[in-house]
Design an enzyme around this catalytic site. Structure first.
Site, PDB file in Angstrom:
ATOM      1  CB  THR A  60     -74.702 -31.356 -13.098  1.00  0.00           C
ATOM      2  OG1 THR A  60     -74.294 -32.584 -12.526  1.00  0.00           O
ATOM      3  CG2 THR A  60     -75.144 -31.601 -14.522  1.00  0.00           C
ATOM      4  CG  ASP A 142     -75.565 -36.528  -7.064  1.00  0.00           C
ATOM      5  OD1 ASP A 142     -76.609 -36.518  -7.759  1.00  0.00           O
ATOM      6  OD2 ASP A 142     -74.504 -37.047  -7.445  1.00  0.00           O
TER       7      ASP A 142
END
Ligand SMILES: *[C@@H]1O[C@H](CO)[C@@H](O)[C@H](O)[C@H]1NC(C)=O
Ligand SMILES: *[C@@H]1O[C@H](CO)[C@@H](O)[C@H](O)[C@H]1NC(C)=O
Ligand SMILES: *[C@@H]1O[C@H](CO)[C@@H](O)[C@H](O)[C@H]1NC(C)=O
Ligand SMILES: *[C@@H]1O[C@H](CO)[C@@H](O)[C@H](O)[C@H]1NC(C)=O
Ligand SMILES: *[C@@H]1O[C@H](CO)[C@@H](O)[C@H](O)[C@H]1NC(C)=O
Ligand SMILES: *[C@@H]1O[C@H](CO)[C@@H](O)[C@H](O)[C@H]1NC(C)=O
Length: 380
Positions: A60, A142
């Protein structure tokens, strides 16, 4: 990005900087003014500043979206390392920065091959080069804790290794990536950050890679060690450590210089009325080790427990029992079994247990040695 004139002025001012072998003419397509003896390219070389290498994997922090309000459903890993560096010119007040693109993927696609490359390159470009202060790894959040734990176990030269990501894509309003990256670089070049193993720096907090976990799927304050707490924090981009450096209890270190692959280790999640065929499927599919995200202190159903006994004894596959609870430990005494070789994860969560078991298998450790490696994280 520095102008050509500024770059040349810098170049003239530090031409005595010994580890830097080559200087180059810069232009639009090649903004790098210095290349060091290992081939790392720097956009500036100010001899009063420490040198840092940023290893980019994607995620991200390098994410892109058409919408400035999207914090989900964007493309992770779309932006290259140079885009990230040039978005944060403040980095150049803190350090001389070289970028190395290792991969550009969302974190779920970080493979054990990428992990091995990362550890070897940090060892080569940072640990073995006296002119480098530390390493920063940009990563999707994640499974960031797995990569951070792996690097904590495999890069052990005392120089800071800081893993950083972002919860909001670079194109969002109040994207957190740029400040996180600046804080990560600042910690990586900070003398107080030495000898603390790998760390995660996100949201103004510094947390041990050995204990940190992602506690919230969406929010920016997600990285925590619920029981062990943070190592420190940053205020106005100045790090503050709460305690002197200390090695986490139970931590072991592994050289990966000669490791070319990591055997497959699967994680199986415990639930009410748990079936045992998933364990046999994992073994049939090629898992060389299994971690159980057990209920409470490692618990599984009676049929699954019987299947574990069978797999450990008859297939010689090590099984580590961890917990699906966010915190707490799985003690060896809590695992009821007839087999002495049941392995309790202690304070390591299933994801970290999987990384450790993979490293142990990669080093050809037998069942006894594997059990011994997990024992120091365990009370009983
Ligand atoms: C830019 O610089 C690189 C190396 O410094 C050189 O190979 C390349 O030809 C230059 N490009 C232009 C357009 O001048
Ligand atoms: C440094 O730049 C040169 C020339 O552009 C390139 O060949 C080399 O791969 C770069 N080094 C790294 C580590 O990216
Ligand atoms: C180099 O860094 C020092 C320390 O931050 C700073 O005082 C100096 O202005 C910098 N030099 C240049 C040419 O930017
Ligand atoms: C770098 O530091 C100088 C001196 O403190 C300051 O004037 C300048 O604004 C800083 N640049 C950035 C990009 O933070
Ligand atoms: C890796 O292999 C080489 C060559 O066999 C050996 O010299 C070296 O000690 C090994 N490194 C480690 C960390 O085992
Ligand atoms: C496991 O390895 C250790 C150290 O090499 C050795 O002493 C021990 O006998 C081995 N155990 C088994 C069960 O093979």
């Amino acid at each position: 990005m520095l102008s050509l004139a500024t770059s040349l002025a810098l170049l003239a001012s530090v031409s005595h900087a010994s580890p830097i072998l080559q200087t180059r003419q810069t232009n639009e397509t090649n903004p790098f003014v210095f290349t060091n003896s290992n081939g790392l390219n720097f956009t500036q070389m100010n001899s009063s500043l420490p040198n840092v290498a940023i290893f980019a994997t994607g995620g991200t922090i390098a994410g892109s979206s058409d919408s400035s309000t999207a914090t989900a459903g964007y493309t992770a890993g779309a932006l290259g390392i140079m885009t990230l560096i040039s978005a944060v010119p403040e980095l150049l007040n803190v350090s001389n920065v070289a970028g190395i693109q290792i991969s550009n993927v969302g974190s779920e696609d970080v493979t054990s091959t990428i992990l091995l490359t990362l550890a070897k390159e940090i060892n080569k470009y940072v640990c073995q080069d006296d002119s480098m202060a530390g390493a920063v790894v940009t990563h999707g959040t994640d499974v960031l804790e797995e990569t951070a734990f792996f690097l904590d176990a495999t890069v052990n030269c005392g120089k800071p290794v800081v893993v950083v990501g972002a919860m909001r894509p670079a194109t969002a309003i109040s994207a957190d990536g740029p400040f996180n990256l600046l804080e990560a670089v600042t910690v990586a070049v900070s003398p107080e950050a030495k000898d603390r193993g790998a760390m995660v720096v996100m949201n103004d907090r510094i947390t041990s890679a050995y204990y940190v976990t992602k506690t919230n799927a969406n929010t920016m304050d997600t990285f925590r060690a619920p029981e062990q707490g943070h190592l420190g924090a940053l205020l106005s981009n100045t790090p503050y450590f709460y305690y002197p450096p200390v090695k986490p209890t139970g931590k072991s270190e592994y050289a990966v210089d000669n490791v070319t692959s990591i055997p497959r280790v699967d994680i199986l999640f415990a639930y009410e009325d748990m079936h045992s065929d998933t364990l046999y499927n994992a073994v049939k599919s090629g898992a060389k080790g299994v971690v159980i995200a057990g209920a409470g202190a490692g618990g599984v159903s009676t049929p699954f427990n019987a299947a574990m006994e069978d797999v450990i004894s008859n297939h010689c596959i090590p099984i580590v029992q961890s917990t699906r609870a966010m915190s707490g430990e799985v003690p060896s005494t809590g695992i009821s079994s007839d087999t002495a070789l049941h392995i309790a994860s202690g304070y390591l969560n299933p994801m970290k247990s999987r990384i450790l078991l993979g490293l142990l298998l990669a080093h050809g450790k037998n069942m006894t040695e594997i059990a011994e490696a997990f024992a120091p994280s365990t009370v009983a």
